[in-house]
Design a protein around this motif. Structure first.
Motif, PDB file in Angstrom:
ATOM      1  N   VAL A   1      -3.083  13.995  23.645  1.00 59.34           N
ATOM      2  CA  VAL A   1      -3.052  15.393  23.229  1.00 59.34           C
ATOM      3  C   VAL A   1      -2.592  15.409  21.774  1.00 59.34           C
ATOM      4  CG1 VAL A   1      -1.995  17.647  23.616  1.00 59.34           C
ATOM      5  CG2 VAL A   1      -2.514  16.167  25.565  1.00 59.34           C
ATOM      6  N   GLY A   2      -3.476  15.797  20.861  1.00 55.75           N
ATOM      7  CA  GLY A   2      -3.147  15.813  19.439  1.00 55.75           C
ATOM      8  C   GLY A   2      -3.199  14.431  18.823  1.00 55.75           C
ATOM      9  N   SER A   3      -2.693  14.332  17.597  1.00 55.91           N
ATOM     10  CA  SER A   3      -2.630  13.060  16.869  1.00 55.91           C
ATOM     11  C   SER A   3      -1.243  12.454  17.011  1.00 55.91           C
ATOM     12  CB  SER A   3      -2.927  13.277  15.386  1.00 55.91           C
ATOM     13  OG  SER A   3      -4.260  13.634  15.198  1.00 55.91           O
ATOM     14  N   HIS A   4      -1.198  11.133  17.089  1.00 53.63           N
ATOM     15  CA  HIS A   4       0.064  10.421  17.198  1.00 53.63           C
ATOM     16  C   HIS A   4       0.177   9.456  16.022  1.00 53.63           C
ATOM     17  CE1 HIS A   4       0.919  11.674  21.402  1.00 53.63           C
ATOM     18  NE2 HIS A   4      -0.384  11.897  21.351  1.00 53.63           N
ATOM     19  N   ALA A   5       1.286   9.533  15.290  1.00 53.24           N
ATOM     20  CA  ALA A   5       1.497   8.662  14.137  1.00 53.24           C
ATOM     21  C   ALA A   5       1.944   7.283  14.597  1.00 53.24           C
ATOM     22  CB  ALA A   5       2.546   9.263  13.210  1.00 53.24           C
ATOM     23  N   LEU A   6       1.456   6.267  13.907  1.00 55.54           N
ATOM     24  CA  LEU A   6       1.929   4.910  14.152  1.00 55.54           C
ATOM     25  C   LEU A   6       3.250   4.737  13.412  1.00 55.54           C
ATOM     26  CD1 LEU A   6      -1.172   4.749  14.813  1.00 55.54           C
ATOM     27  CD2 LEU A   6      -0.993   2.352  14.215  1.00 55.54           C
ATOM     28  N   THR A   7       4.120   3.877  13.929  1.00 54.34           N
ATOM     29  CA  THR A   7       5.436   3.652  13.335  1.00 54.34           C
ATOM     30  C   THR A   7       5.328   2.596  12.244  1.00 54.34           C
ATOM     31  OG1 THR A   7       6.447   4.146  15.465  1.00 54.34           O
ATOM     32  CG2 THR A   7       7.816   2.991  13.845  1.00 54.34           C
ATOM     33  N   LEU A   8       5.876   2.904  11.052  1.00 53.73           N
ATOM     34  CA  LEU A   8       5.832   1.978   9.919  1.00 53.73           C
ATOM     35  C   LEU A   8       7.110   1.168   9.862  1.00 53.73           C
ATOM     36  CD1 LEU A   8       4.523   0.929   7.282  1.00 53.73           C
ATOM     37  CD2 LEU A   8       5.661   2.813   6.097  1.00 53.73           C
ATOM     38  N   GLY A   9       6.946  -0.164   9.790  1.00 52.11           N
ATOM     39  CA  GLY A   9       8.048  -1.076   9.547  1.00 52.11           C
ATOM     40  C   GLY A   9       7.729  -1.866   8.285  1.00 52.11           C
ATOM     41  N   SER A  10       8.725  -2.090   7.430  1.00 52.74           N
ATOM     42  CA  SER A  10       8.476  -2.782   6.162  1.00 52.74           C
ATOM     43  C   SER A  10       9.537  -3.831   5.887  1.00 52.74           C
ATOM     44  CB  SER A  10       8.484  -1.783   4.996  1.00 52.74           C
ATOM     45  OG  SER A  10       7.458  -0.858   5.117  1.00 52.74           O
ATOM     46  N   THR A  11       9.104  -4.893   5.207  1.00 50.88           N
ATOM     47  CA  THR A  11      10.013  -5.892   4.662  1.00 50.88           C
ATOM     48  C   THR A  11       9.643  -6.070   3.191  1.00 50.88           C
ATOM     49  OG1 THR A  11       8.591  -7.797   5.100  1.00 50.88           O
ATOM     50  CG2 THR A  11      10.035  -7.086   6.902  1.00 50.88           C
ATOM     51  N   ASP A  12      10.242  -7.051   2.522  1.00 48.53           N
ATOM     52  CA  ASP A  12       9.916  -7.310   1.117  1.00 48.53           C
ATOM     53  C   ASP A  12       8.500  -7.830   0.934  1.00 48.53           C
ATOM     54  OD1 ASP A  12      12.416  -6.511   0.355  1.00 48.53           O
ATOM     55  OD2 ASP A  12      13.236  -8.540   0.246  1.00 48.53           O
TER      56      ASP A  12
ATOM     57  N   ILE B   1       0.875  -1.174   0.000  1.00 45.14           N
ATOM     58  CA  ILE B   1       0.000   0.000   0.000  1.00 45.14           C
ATOM     59  C   ILE B   1       0.910   1.222   0.000  1.00 45.14           C
ATOM     60  CG2 ILE B   1      -1.718   1.318   1.299  1.00 45.14           C
ATOM     61  CD1 ILE B   1      -2.716  -1.341   2.467  1.00 45.14           C
ATOM     62  N   ASN B   2       0.853   2.020  -1.059  1.00 43.41           N
ATOM     63  CA  ASN B   2       1.673   3.231  -1.118  1.00 43.41           C
ATOM     64  C   ASN B   2       1.199   4.228  -0.079  1.00 43.41           C
ATOM     65  OD1 ASN B   2       3.284   2.332  -3.178  1.00 43.41           O
ATOM     66  ND2 ASN B   2       2.321   3.553  -4.774  1.00 43.41           N
ATOM     67  N   GLY B   3       2.141   4.846   0.606  1.00 45.61           N
ATOM     68  CA  GLY B   3       1.792   5.840   1.604  1.00 45.61           C
ATOM     69  C   GLY B   3       1.023   5.281   2.781  1.00 45.61           C
ATOM     70  N   PHE B   4       1.236   3.997   3.096  1.00 46.30           N
ATOM     71  CA  PHE B   4       0.539   3.335   4.202  1.00 46.30           C
ATOM     72  C   PHE B   4       0.880   4.059   5.497  1.00 46.30           C
ATOM     73  CE2 PHE B   4      -0.049  -0.937   6.585  1.00 46.30           C
ATOM     74  CZ  PHE B   4      -1.423  -0.786   6.618  1.00 46.30           C
ATOM     75  N   ALA B   5      -0.135   4.622   6.162  1.00 46.95           N
ATOM     76  CA  ALA B   5       0.095   5.397   7.382  1.00 46.95           C
ATOM     77  C   ALA B   5      -1.151   5.341   8.257  1.00 46.95           C
ATOM     78  CB  ALA B   5       0.419   6.846   7.037  1.00 46.95           C
ATOM     79  N   ALA B   6      -0.969   5.649   9.527  1.00 47.95           N
ATOM     80  CA  ALA B   6      -2.100   5.695  10.458  1.00 47.95           C
ATOM     81  C   ALA B   6      -1.769   6.667  11.582  1.00 47.95           C
ATOM     82  CB  ALA B   6      -2.401   4.312  11.020  1.00 47.95           C
ATOM     83  N   THR B   7      -2.816   7.287  12.126  1.00 49.35           N
ATOM     84  CA  THR B   7      -2.687   8.156  13.285  1.00 49.35           C
ATOM     85  C   THR B   7      -3.784   7.802  14.287  1.00 49.35           C
ATOM     86  OG1 THR B   7      -4.080   9.868  12.296  1.00 49.35           O
ATOM     87  CG2 THR B   7      -1.694  10.095  12.012  1.00 49.35           C
ATOM     88  N   ILE B   8      -3.498   8.038  15.558  1.00 51.97           N
ATOM     89  CA  ILE B   8      -4.485   7.824  16.605  1.00 51.97           C
ATOM     90  C   ILE B   8      -4.656   9.139  17.355  1.00 51.97           C
ATOM     91  CG2 ILE B   8      -2.760   6.944  18.233  1.00 51.97           C
ATOM     92  CD1 ILE B   8      -4.999   5.089  19.346  1.00 51.97           C
ATOM     93  N   SER B   9      -5.900   9.438  17.729  1.00 60.01           N
ATOM     94  CA  SER B   9      -6.179  10.676  18.453  1.00 60.01           C
ATOM     95  C   SER B   9      -7.405  10.479  19.337  1.00 60.01           C
ATOM     96  CB  SER B   9      -6.409  11.834  17.478  1.00 60.01           C
ATOM     97  OG  SER B   9      -7.517  11.546  16.648  1.00 60.01           O
ATOM     98  N   GLY B  10      -7.634  11.447  20.231  1.00 57.86           N
ATOM     99  CA  GLY B  10      -8.812  11.431  21.086  1.00 57.86           C
ATOM    100  C   GLY B  10      -8.492  10.999  22.499  1.00 57.86           C
ATOM    101  N   GLY B  11      -9.536  10.859  23.295  1.00 59.10           N
ATOM    102  CA  GLY B  11      -9.404  10.382  24.669  1.00 59.10           C
ATOM    103  C   GLY B  11      -8.384  11.154  25.471  1.00 59.10           C
ATOM    104  N   SER B  12      -7.448  10.445  26.084  1.00 57.20           N
ATOM    105  CA  SER B  12      -6.433  11.064  26.930  1.00 57.20           C
ATOM    106  C   SER B  12      -5.221  11.558  26.153  1.00 57.20           C
ATOM    107  CB  SER B  12      -5.990  10.066  28.011  1.00 57.20           C
ATOM    108  OG  SER B  12      -5.410   8.923  27.406  1.00 57.20           O
TER     109      SER B  12
END
Length: 167
Positions: free
Chosen positions: A90-101, A77-88
């Protein structure tokens, strides 16, 4: 002639809108069970714009893993990314991307408090019927009252053991 042109334009506009539609999925309260789901299938070259909404009660150790496994490079998936926000948070937090072949994995872990959260996943599919899976693990953190009860119980056991007379 104008009616045909308008009809064609309307059909094209609707098809373009559906190709980049935002999907919103409400998982409800996942405190007790966590969540394990797969995304819907996406067409080749389709925009992925999914929002997974969930809530937590109490303080919890939270871990998210979103994965895409594939057999060829054009299965990613090109540009595969995710963020989490809300609840406790503050702001949005990006998930860390790890990739293999042959895989892509987005991960995140933190102590989250009570509240409603939003996990947004984005990218561009490369193949027909592209899907990703995700696993949200939740482990409740004991409240201070729990530790107080434990210490009080241990104190009572110590008192009883000390009062016993040797036989």
């Amino acid at each position: 002639m104008k009616m045909k042109t308008l009809a064609v334009a309307a059909v094209l506009a609707l098809s373009a809108a559906s190709a980049s539609a935002v999907n919103v999925f409400n998982l409800g309260d996942i405190t007790a069970s966590g969540a394990l789901f797969a995304s819907p299938g996406y067409a080749s070259a389709a925009n992925i714009d999914d929002t997974w909404i969930f809530s937590l009660t109490g303080s919890n150790n939270f871990a998210a893993q979103i994965a895409r496994n594939f057999s060829t490079a054009n299965g990613s998936i090109n540009g595969f990314a995710a963020t989490i926000s809300g609840g406790s948070l503050v702001g949005s937090h990006a998930l860390t991307l790890g990739s293999t072949d042959t895989s892509q994995e987005l991960t995140y872990g933190a102590l989250l408090g009570t509240g409603s959260y939003s996990l947004k996943v984005t990218g561009l599919s490369q193949r027909v019927n592209t899907r990703y899976t995700f696993n949200l693990d939740v482990t409740p953190v004991p409240e201070p009252e729990t530790y107080g009860m434990l210490l009080a119980g241990m104190g009572v056991l110590a008192f009883v053991a000390r009062r016993r007379k040797p036989v």
